[in-house]
Design a protein around this motif. Structure first.
Motif, PDB file in Angstrom:
ATOM      1  N   LEU B 239       0.787  -1.221   0.109  1.00  0.00           N
ATOM      2  CA  LEU B 239      -0.028  -0.009   0.265  1.00  0.00           C
ATOM      3  C   LEU B 239       0.878   1.119   0.026  1.00  0.00           C
ATOM      4  CD1 LEU B 239      -2.638  -0.891   2.619  1.00  0.00           C
ATOM      5  CD2 LEU B 239      -2.998  -0.935   0.119  1.00  0.00           C
ATOM      6  N   ALA B 240       0.159   2.373  -0.705  1.00  0.00           N
ATOM      7  CA  ALA B 240       1.142   3.494  -0.668  1.00  0.00           C
ATOM      8  C   ALA B 240       1.385   4.008   0.869  1.00  0.00           C
ATOM      9  CB  ALA B 240       0.486   4.526  -1.223  1.00  0.00           C
ATOM     10  N   PRO B 241       2.429   4.777   1.052  1.00  0.00           N
ATOM     11  CA  PRO B 241       2.647   5.120   2.596  1.00  0.00           C
ATOM     12  C   PRO B 241       1.788   6.147   3.021  1.00  0.00           C
ATOM     13  CG  PRO B 241       4.579   5.479   0.964  1.00  0.00           C
ATOM     14  CD  PRO B 241       3.446   5.159   0.125  1.00  0.00           C
ATOM     15  N   GLY B 242       1.637   6.001   4.570  1.00  0.00           N
ATOM     16  CA  GLY B 242       0.492   6.923   4.882  1.00  0.00           C
ATOM     17  C   GLY B 242      -0.291   6.108   6.011  1.00  0.00           C
ATOM     18  N   THR B 243      -1.230   6.947   6.706  1.00  0.00           N
ATOM     19  CA  THR B 243      -1.994   6.540   7.830  1.00  0.00           C
ATOM     20  C   THR B 243      -3.277   5.749   7.087  1.00  0.00           C
ATOM     21  OG1 THR B 243      -1.135   8.347   9.158  1.00  0.00           O
ATOM     22  CG2 THR B 243      -2.809   6.851   9.972  1.00  0.00           C
ATOM     23  N   TYR B 244      -3.529   4.808   7.974  1.00  0.00           N
ATOM     24  CA  TYR B 244      -4.765   4.116   7.297  1.00  0.00           C
ATOM     25  C   TYR B 244      -5.706   3.388   8.353  1.00  0.00           C
ATOM     26  CZ  TYR B 244      -2.606   3.114   2.491  1.00  0.00           C
ATOM     27  OH  TYR B 244      -2.078   3.286   1.593  1.00  0.00           O
ATOM     28  N   ARG B 245      -6.793   3.277   7.851  1.00  0.00           N
ATOM     29  CA  ARG B 245      -8.025   2.743   8.967  1.00  0.00           C
ATOM     30  C   ARG B 245      -8.896   1.760   7.896  1.00  0.00           C
ATOM     31  NH1 ARG B 245     -11.473   5.734  12.176  1.00  0.00           N
ATOM     32  NH2 ARG B 245     -12.704   3.533  12.138  1.00  0.00           N
ATOM     33  N   ASP B 414     -24.278   1.370  -3.577  1.00  0.00           N
ATOM     34  CA  ASP B 414     -25.056   0.272  -3.372  1.00  0.00           C
ATOM     35  C   ASP B 414     -24.794  -0.804  -2.128  1.00  0.00           C
ATOM     36  OD1 ASP B 414     -22.828  -1.390  -3.789  1.00  0.00           O
ATOM     37  OD2 ASP B 414     -23.069  -1.397  -6.006  1.00  0.00           O
ATOM     38  N   GLY B 415     -25.592  -1.674  -1.995  1.00  0.00           N
ATOM     39  CA  GLY B 415     -25.663  -2.602  -0.540  1.00  0.00           C
ATOM     40  C   GLY B 415     -24.405  -3.161  -0.554  1.00  0.00           C
ATOM     41  N   TYR B 416     -23.804  -3.336  -1.698  1.00  0.00           N
ATOM     42  CA  TYR B 416     -22.243  -3.947  -1.627  1.00  0.00           C
ATOM     43  C   TYR B 416     -21.284  -2.994  -0.845  1.00  0.00           C
ATOM     44  CZ  TYR B 416     -17.461  -5.820  -2.557  1.00  0.00           C
ATOM     45  OH  TYR B 416     -16.514  -6.225  -2.628  1.00  0.00           O
ATOM     46  N   LEU B 417     -21.306  -1.810  -1.716  1.00  0.00           N
ATOM     47  CA  LEU B 417     -20.397  -0.449  -1.237  1.00  0.00           C
ATOM     48  C   LEU B 417     -20.657  -0.193   0.227  1.00  0.00           C
ATOM     49  CD1 LEU B 417     -19.728   1.837  -4.355  1.00  0.00           C
ATOM     50  CD2 LEU B 417     -18.366   0.195  -3.249  1.00  0.00           C
ATOM     51  N   ALA B 418     -21.909  -0.091   0.668  1.00  0.00           N
ATOM     52  CA  ALA B 418     -22.551   0.250   1.927  1.00  0.00           C
ATOM     53  C   ALA B 418     -21.700  -0.540   3.032  1.00  0.00           C
ATOM     54  CB  ALA B 418     -24.044   0.281   2.170  1.00  0.00           C
ATOM     55  N   ASN B 419     -21.810  -1.976   2.827  1.00  0.00           N
ATOM     56  CA  ASN B 419     -21.407  -2.783   3.963  1.00  0.00           C
ATOM     57  C   ASN B 419     -19.812  -3.318   3.821  1.00  0.00           C
ATOM     58  OD1 ASN B 419     -23.807  -2.760   5.117  1.00  0.00           O
ATOM     59  ND2 ASN B 419     -24.510  -4.005   3.465  1.00  0.00           N
ATOM     60  N   ALA B 420     -19.228  -3.113   2.624  1.00  0.00           N
ATOM     61  CA  ALA B 420     -18.007  -3.702   2.357  1.00  0.00           C
ATOM     62  C   ALA B 420     -16.969  -2.720   3.014  1.00  0.00           C
ATOM     63  CB  ALA B 420     -17.780  -3.785   0.794  1.00  0.00           C
ATOM     64  N   ALA B 421     -15.836  -3.127   3.275  1.00  0.00           N
ATOM     65  CA  ALA B 421     -14.813  -2.334   4.129  1.00  0.00           C
ATOM     66  C   ALA B 421     -13.475  -2.545   3.317  1.00  0.00           C
ATOM     67  CB  ALA B 421     -14.487  -2.891   5.696  1.00  0.00           C
ATOM     68  N   GLU B 422     -12.517  -1.621   3.489  1.00  0.00           N
ATOM     69  CA  GLU B 422     -11.167  -1.610   2.797  1.00  0.00           C
ATOM     70  C   GLU B 422     -10.462  -0.740   3.434  1.00  0.00           C
ATOM     71  OE1 GLU B 422     -11.347  -0.260  -1.447  1.00  0.00           O
ATOM     72  OE2 GLU B 422     -11.896   1.677  -0.903  1.00  0.00           O
ATOM     73  N   PRO B 423      -9.187  -1.029   3.406  1.00  0.00           N
ATOM     74  CA  PRO B 423      -8.173  -0.185   3.909  1.00  0.00           C
ATOM     75  C   PRO B 423      -8.266   1.435   3.581  1.00  0.00           C
ATOM     76  CG  PRO B 423      -7.021  -1.948   3.400  1.00  0.00           C
ATOM     77  CD  PRO B 423      -8.425  -2.231   2.902  1.00  0.00           C
ATOM     78  N   TRP B 424      -7.992   2.210   4.107  1.00  0.00           N
ATOM     79  CA  TRP B 424      -8.265   3.692   3.350  1.00  0.00           C
ATOM     80  C   TRP B 424      -7.129   4.609   4.111  1.00  0.00           C
ATOM     81  CZ3 TRP B 424     -11.593   7.860   5.563  1.00  0.00           C
ATOM     82  CH2 TRP B 424     -11.984   8.965   4.454  1.00  0.00           C
ATOM     83  N   LEU B 425      -6.533   5.146   2.922  1.00  0.00           N
ATOM     84  CA  LEU B 425      -5.438   6.031   3.388  1.00  0.00           C
ATOM     85  C   LEU B 425      -6.178   7.357   3.571  1.00  0.00           C
ATOM     86  CD1 LEU B 425      -2.528   6.933   3.104  1.00  0.00           C
ATOM     87  CD2 LEU B 425      -3.046   7.772   0.801  1.00  0.00           C
ATOM     88  N   LEU B 426      -6.125   7.803   4.969  1.00  0.00           N
ATOM     89  CA  LEU B 426      -6.751   8.788   5.548  1.00  0.00           C
ATOM     90  C   LEU B 426      -6.210  10.118   4.651  1.00  0.00           C
ATOM     91  CD1 LEU B 426      -6.833   7.330   9.161  1.00  0.00           C
ATOM     92  CD2 LEU B 426      -8.992   8.160   8.026  1.00  0.00           C
ATOM     93  N   PRO B 427      -7.255  10.944   4.448  1.00  0.00           N
ATOM     94  CA  PRO B 427      -6.929  12.086   3.725  1.00  0.00           C
ATOM     95  C   PRO B 427      -6.854  13.079   4.792  1.00  0.00           C
ATOM     96  CG  PRO B 427      -9.453  11.659   3.761  1.00  0.00           C
ATOM     97  CD  PRO B 427      -8.779  10.508   4.344  1.00  0.00           C
ATOM     98  N   ASP B 428      -6.221  14.292   4.608  1.00  0.00           N
ATOM     99  CA  ASP B 428      -6.115  15.180   5.478  1.00  0.00           C
ATOM    100  C   ASP B 428      -7.130  16.512   5.139  1.00  0.00           C
ATOM    101  OD1 ASP B 428      -5.507  17.529   6.994  1.00  0.00           O
ATOM    102  OD2 ASP B 428      -3.587  17.780   6.427  1.00  0.00           O
ATOM    103  N   ILE B 429      -8.137  16.560   6.103  1.00  0.00           N
ATOM    104  CA  ILE B 429      -9.106  17.550   5.562  1.00  0.00           C
ATOM    105  C   ILE B 429      -8.942  18.881   5.257  1.00  0.00           C
ATOM    106  CG2 ILE B 429     -11.511  18.460   6.438  1.00  0.00           C
ATOM    107  CD1 ILE B 429     -11.489  15.246   6.566  1.00  0.00           C
ATOM    108  N   ASP B 430      -7.803  19.371   5.920  1.00  0.00           N
ATOM    109  CA  ASP B 430      -7.502  20.600   5.792  1.00  0.00           C
ATOM    110  C   ASP B 430      -6.667  20.876   4.504  1.00  0.00           C
ATOM    111  OD1 ASP B 430      -8.033  21.030   8.373  1.00  0.00           O
ATOM    112  OD2 ASP B 430      -6.037  20.720   9.235  1.00  0.00           O
ATOM    113  N   THR B 431      -6.370  20.003   3.661  1.00  0.00           N
ATOM    114  CA  THR B 431      -5.802  20.014   2.253  1.00  0.00           C
ATOM    115  C   THR B 431      -6.748  19.854   1.239  1.00  0.00           C
ATOM    116  OG1 THR B 431      -5.146  17.943   2.086  1.00  0.00           O
ATOM    117  CG2 THR B 431      -3.626  19.151   3.177  1.00  0.00           C
TER     118      THR B 431
END
Ligand code: SF4
Lengths: 341, 630
Positions: B239-245, B414-431
């Motif tokens: 995965l690309a470097p950064g903070t994930y959840r 859709d129902g799949y996206l609503a419930n499916a999960a994936e690691p997410w590179l956390l964005p910086d809201i300020d940018t």
């Protein structure tokens, strides 16, 4: 606030738009419009803070004629849209204009919930017992046997009483008035406006084209005094030219009885004193049926309670106070996070 | 009897895999979703890329032990890029006979099945409609199996907890989780932390769960299982470097809406009515009051959208959400919003239709509804996120378009996206780019009337004046308005002009969205696979695999469906053929034919389940090999 605007106090003319009023000549709506334009300056309403929201029907043209903010929406949905307006800005003075078809048929559900939630709205229901805009079909308030384009042999379904409905919905303010009564209507509008919470006002409105004189049995000048009872908080429920008729509890029952003072030993002391905070009394009054009883007008019930939007915002403020400055970056980083290097 | 029929060669083959699909299945009362999501957390923390897919039963409280009460949770994780929850599970954990019955058919041949033998008693077999015991009749011959009396071992593990038998058996899921953690070399610490927090007040339950988890883990480590089975090891992913959840589509969508409110400076008013699978957004937003979010659970779908319109009218950011049946009810009000030109975001979480359809299953069959489902000429911008994390950015995009163009926007998830999960590179809201908003405050010049339908010459957006602003009092409504004054107008030329300008306004958004690019593959070639929404994952992998086989195929994924990106036609021209996989009967195919006058090849699936990579890969091969050979 804009200074130029606050210098001079608005007049009724300031609340009238330049739009040509398009109701049928002789329609009861004109008198209601005039009354509204008259009372707004008297209650210090600011045009910029006043919003009229309506649904669909003859009555719902109302906002176009008021020089305030106005939203002519879709059939039956005005209470729902007005709820959104109040949620977004509780400071606004919001009037909902609806009719018997708009408010009690297609939009019955929204009216129910706006009243139940006690959203701070002034809801005016123009009841003419007919669908006017669609050219005269019977409505949910039409009496059994009403002959219209869609019921040539007479309607067979039982009508709903607007105030009984409102009371059942948990409305905290219920009043009735008559379109032609330019003395009574302003007092009711002012009370409705002063009430915090959902104020429900039924206006008996004459549709001269499709249902003329349907309320004549109690609105005609000749019979009004004998057929109308103007309820006033703290005063006995009296009516009649001589104010010698009144309502009392029928001995041995929980029903009202129309009596004449001086007859059969009835005295003024027997007459019920109107208590607008008494829900049981309100329910007896809205259940009275013509012609055995007078039509009860005025503020039948008023018992303020906290409003929906106030409670919603109170909750938001308390969460805000508890959680400190909200930081979305920090919020989405709550829970398990990890670094990829 | 506990035994393992694992053979040495099979194990080494399995442990070489770059990615692994594990499916937990049991009765809906077995805590399957919790087990699965905790396994996912531990997996994410170990650095693997992953995707999950919960498969809920349609009934809320189906009778225990029945096939229609089976709940499942699938997770795909690996050291490479993972974009789907996987086609066929490699490992199936079945906590009762019904779970085995429902899920065995999708297990990969030769896959590993772990069963709780303690539940394979006559009563349960009958409920699952098994005529004979599948553990004994050879039904599992094609698979590797680990048979463990998990029920009994769990009871033993928690016997000191003081819990009654029923509560004690509830710890079975933690026992299985412990075993799976051992199997894949995952840490138990995150689960301990979670249990500490969740059961801080009920120590007996916390301790019992911890005991069960440890017992399952120890079982893997110490019993004969370890003699011929050392577990799978999936390394960290690139995965690309950064903070994930990890994030589900519902979470990302809710957070994206709040971000949109933050970036525009407008308070969010969210009017919604409970409906599957859209309700989680309402739940999540109602927990975000510290951001000033107003959530309103309306009396019905119509009131929900109307309250959002009322809120926008009063100057807030009005948002509503639902699924197909509810969107149908909102149609008239969406028409009002576009007629009075107020900003409004409508989130549509698609599910199986028509009518009540398949509430808990996923589908993409509401594209027509979003594009065309209103009376009159009623154009509405439509956008679609392609992954759980993308829901965040597309929610912001919906807010941006709605506010900039004064229009309702439909966001199709859709129902799949609503419930499916994936690691997410956390964005910086300020940018993130701010969303500029203009609410007019200056009154018109003396003697001139204010026209609320005065338009920005570039965007064609009308002027927004909010109640409470002195000097700008005006009336709007669903009747046609004069182009020049904003008053009611029945003039026919004016109606033509207003219809044209509403159309032009939405069409013009094409100048304000990114040009379409390919996700993978060249800008031209023999075949492009074109998708939208949640089919992103399977198309992505299918195209990569096909390219690895030497096939000239590219992946194009649409996020803007109305208007379409300006260069789409040109991009398509570079391909000999275009394959469109969709979870409907070919709605995008029709739209592309309508807008671009091109014929594309439909690949359709409406089984309530997402596409498998192999289904798309087969279709690609079919186009490029079989048909080309004809
Ligand atoms: S149809 Fe009746 S209610 Fe409507 S405007 Fe004419 S008179 Fe008034």
């Amino acid at each position: 606030m804009n200074n130029v605007q606050t210098v001079s106090k608005p007049t009724p003319k300031d609340f009238a738009t330049d739009q040509e009023v398009r109701w049928c000549p002789g329609c009861g709506d004109y008198a209601i419009l005039k009354c509204m334009q008259r009372i707004l300056p008297e209650i210090d309403a600011r045009p910029e803070n006043t919003v009229f929201v309506s649904g669909i029907g003859c009555a719902s043209r109302f906002p176009y004629y008021m020089e305030t903010y106005g939203f002519h929406t879709i059939h039956g949905r005005a209470p729902a849209i007005a709820t959104g307006v109040k949620l977004a800005n509780p400071e606004l003075d919001v009037w909902v204009v609806t009719g018997d078809g708009d408010g009690l048929s297609i939009g019955g559900n929204h009216l129910l919930h706006a009243l139940r939630r006690n959203v701070d709205l002034n809801i005016l229901l123009f009841n003419n017992e007919i669908y006017g805009l669609t050219k005269g079909q019977y409505s949910p308030t039409s009496r059994i046997g009403t002959k219209t384009a869609s019921t040539p042999y007479g309607s067979v379904d039982r009508p709903i009483d607007a105030c009984q409905f409102a009371l059942g919905c948990g409305s905290t303010f219920i009043a009735r008035t008559v379109d032609t009564d330019q003395k009574h209507m302003p007092t009711v509008f002012k009370r409705a406006h002063a009430h915090k919470g959902a104020s429900f006002v039924e206006i008996f409105q004459n549709c001269i084209v499709y249902n003329d004189a349907v309320f004549a049995d109690f609105t005609d000048k000749a019979v009004a005094a004998e057929a109308q009872l103007h309820a006033i908080h703290g005063e006995p429920l009296l009516y009649g030219k001589e104010k010698n008729k009144g309502l009392r509890i029928k001995p041995g029952t929980v029903q009202l009885e129309a009596v004449i003072i001086g007859k059969d030993g009835v005295t003024l002391d027997d007459i019920i004193v109107h208590d607008e905070t008494d829900k049981t009394l309100a329910s007896l009054l809205v259940n009275l049926e013509r012609p055995d009883f007078p039509m009860v007008l005025g503020v039948i019930y008023a018992n303020p309670e906290s409003t929906f939007e106030a409670e919603i915002h109170k909750q938001i403020e308390s969460v805000k106070a508890e959680s400190g400055k909200a930081d979305l970056n920090a919020f989405i980083r709550q829970g398990r996070i990890w670094e990829v290097t | 009897m506990e035994s393992s029929s694992l053979k040495q060669d099979q194990r080494s083959q399995a442990s070489d895999l770059e990615s692994m699909v594990v499916r937990f299945a049991g009765d809906s009362g077995d805590g399957i979703q919790l087990t699965g999501s905790q396994f996912a957390v531990s997996t994410a923390l170990s650095g693997s890329d992953l995707a999950t897919f919960p498969d809920f039963p349609a009934e809320i409280r189906a009778p225990a032990g029945t096939t229609f009460g089976v709940s499942a949770f699938q997770i795909n994780f690996g050291s490479g890029v993972v974009k789907t929850a996987g086609d066929e599970p490699d490992v199936l954990v079945a906590l009762n006979p019904a779970a085995l019955k429902v899920n065995l058919p999708i297990l990969r041949e030769g896959g590993l099945v772990i069963v709780d033998t303690g539940t394979f008693v006559d009563r349960n077999l009958k409920k699952a409609k098994y005529e004979s015991n599948p553990l004994k009749d050879g039904s599992l011959d094609a698979y590797r199996k680990i048979e463990i009396d998990i029920s009994r071992l769990t009871l033993e593990a928690v016997k000191d907890s003081g819990l009654g038998k029923k509560d004690a058996l509830r710890c079975k899921n933690l026992w299985s989780l412990g075993l799976m953690l051992w199997l894949f070399g995952r840490k138990r610490k995150p689960i301990f932390d979670w249990l500490e927090q969740k059961f801080a007040k009920v120590e007996s339950i916390r301790d019992a769960n911890i005991a069960a988890l440890n017992a399952g883990h120890a079982y893997g480590e110490t019993t004969e299982l370890s003699a011929n089975f050392t577990g799978f090891r999936i390394g960290p992913s690139e995965l690309a470097p950064g903070t994930y959840r990890t994030v589900t589509g519902s979470q990302a969508l809710a957070w994206g809406l709040v971000a949109g409110s933050h970036l525009s400076g407008l308070p969010l008013v969210y009017g919604s009515y409970p409906i599957t699978p859209a309700s989680p957004i309402l739940h999540l937003l109602s927990q975000m009051k510290q951001f000033g979010v107003v959530t309103f659970q309306a009396e019905d779908e119509i009131a929900a959208v109307c309250s959002a319109i009322g809120a926008s009218y009063a100057g807030s950011l009005g948002v509503t959400s639902s699924s197909g049946p509810g969107i149908a009810l909102k149609a008239e009000a969406i028409g009002l919003a576009l007629s009075v030109e107020l900003p409004l975001v409508v989130v549509s979480s698609q599910r199986g239709g028509p009518s009540t359809g398949l509430p808990t299953k996923t589908e993409q069959s509401d594209l027509y509804q979003a594009l065309y489902g209103r009376n009159g000429d009623a154009p509405v911008p439509v956008i679609a996120p392609r992954s759980p994390g993308d829901c965040f950015f597309m929610a912001i995009e919906a807010v941006r378009i709605a506010l900039k163009y004064m229009t309702p926007v439909i966001l199709l998830t859709d129902g799949y996206l609503a419930n499916a999960a994936e690691p997410w590179l956390l964005p910086d809201i300020d940018t993130l780019d701010p969303i500029p908003v203009t609410q007019r405050t200056t009154p018109p010049e003396q003697g001139r009337a204010f026209n609320p339908f005065e338009r920005d010459p570039v965007t064609l957006a009308r002027t927004w004046a909010v109640p409470g602003t002195p000097g700008l009092e005006h009336r709007i409504g669903g009747l046609e308005k004069s182009y020049d004054t904003g008053h009611i107008s029945y003039d026919h030329e004016n109606h033509q002009k207003m219809t044209d300008v509403r159309q032009a306004k939405v069409a013009g958004i094409a100048d304000d969205i990114p040009e379409q690019t390919t996700e993978g593959g060249e800008q031209s070639g023999a075949l492009a696979v074109v998708g939208w929404g949640s089919t992103y994952g399977p198309i992505y992998h299918a195209v990569i695999r096909a390219r690895a086989e030497g096939l000239a195929v590219s992946h194009i994924h649409l996020r803007h469906l109305n208007p379409l990106p300006r260069n789409l036609g040109n991009l398509f021209d570079g391909f000999d053929r275009i394959l469109v996989p969709e979870m409907n009967t070919g709605q995008l195919v029709t739209v592309l034919r309508d807008r671009l006058l091109i014929d594309t090849i439909p690949l359709n699936k409406v089984s309530g389940q997402p596409f498998k990579i192999s289904e798309i890969l087969d279709a690609i091969r079919d186009e490029l090999l079989a048909k080309a050979a004809e």
